[in-house]
Design an enzyme around this catalytic site. Structure first.
Site, PDB file in Angstrom:
ATOM      1  N   ASP A  15      48.914  43.933  39.238  1.00 32.40           N
ATOM      2  CA  ASP A  15      47.521  43.621  39.555  1.00 32.40           C
ATOM      3  C   ASP A  15      46.659  44.828  39.214  1.00 32.40           C
ATOM      4  OD1 ASP A  15      48.643  41.330  40.570  1.00 32.40           O
ATOM      5  OD2 ASP A  15      48.312  41.848  42.668  1.00 32.40           O
ATOM      6  N   ASP A  24      45.157  29.139  45.865  1.00 29.63           N
ATOM      7  CA  ASP A  24      45.196  30.139  46.921  1.00 29.63           C
ATOM      8  C   ASP A  24      44.657  29.494  48.188  1.00 29.63           C
ATOM      9  OD1 ASP A  24      45.862  31.767  44.766  1.00 29.63           O
ATOM     10  OD2 ASP A  24      43.812  32.497  44.531  1.00 29.63           O
TER      11      ASP A  24
END
Length: 247
Positions: free
Chosen positions: A17, A137
């Protein structure tokens, strides 16, 4: 979960990330909670040397701001590695996604774009089959978008069925309630998704131990993305692979 061409067997996928050009991990997706882990290419090569079969790349600034902000850093990773990569964060149009696929990314991850314009999934998949992973998500059982800041008014299971029909190759499910906290996983939402759709479910969020990895495999996930636990040394990638019989 039956084997698929996307994930032929259960896979442990390291996360890379990127925020401000560096590898970071966030707690529950919140800016300001990041812990930094160095340069993206170095991190990617470390995981490949440890046996990674693919990599999960995210432009975190892109996820928050709606356009890719770490393109140079992530492009450098894609150019440097030989394993498949899946990339998310700031990909908002079919043209953006197709450009990334043609430049060497193996799968694009669509979150906000897929929620706001579902037909984009079919548009990309028609030109590049099995290339779209839809990111679902969830906070408290509701799909969230815009960098996990806005509710979409739908459950992950309901959304997964919709995207399977549109041609998604897989669903990436992140349980934001446990993401980045290293406090363990909740397998129930993963089981619900596995029951709701026949495409692979990639689980993310909360993995702290090898038991968590096994739990997600047993819940039916096709793969698990692991970030903080690997970077913090809770276990090695080799240990995680061995825990699910992939040594």
């Amino acid at each position: 979960m039956s084997a698929t061409s996307v994930f032929p067997e259960f896979e442990v996928v390291p996360a890379v990330d990127v925020q401000d050009g560096e590898v970071v991990q966030l707690v529950q997706g919140e800016r300001g909670t990041e812990k930094r882990y160095g340069e993206p290419v170095e991190a990617a090569e470390r995981w490949i040397d440890a046996g990674a079969r693919s990599l999960h790349l995210v432009d975190l600034d892109g996820a928050f701001e709606g356009e890719r902000r770490n393109a140079e850093a992530i492009d450098a990773v894609v150019d440097a590695v030989s394993v498949p990569t899946q990339l998310g964060g700031g990909i908002r149009t079919a043209d953006d996604a197709i450009d990334l696929l043609e430049r060497g990314v193996d799968r694009v991850i669509l979150g906000t774009a897929a929620v706001e314009t579902p037909e984009i999934v079919g548009e990309i998949s028609e030109e590049h089959p099995e290339s779209v992973v839809v990111s679902l998500d969830a906070k408290e059982g509701e799909v969230v978008v815009e960098g996990w800041t806005e509710g979409a008014g739908v459950s992950p299971a309901e959304a997964a069925e919709r995207y399977e029909d549109l041609g998604a190759a897989a669903i990436l499910f992140t349980n934001v309630d446990v993401e980045g906290r290293l406090e363990g996983v909740d397998p129930d939402p993963v089981r619900d998704l596995v029951e709701a759709t026949s495409i692979p479910i990639v689980a993310s969020g909360g993995v702290a131990t090898l038991d968590d990895v096994r739990t997600l495999e047993e819940a039916g996930a096709a793969a698990v993305v692991v970030g903080s636990a690997l970077y913090e040394g809770n276990f090695t990638l080799e240990e995680a692979q061995a825990a699910v019989g992939n040594d």
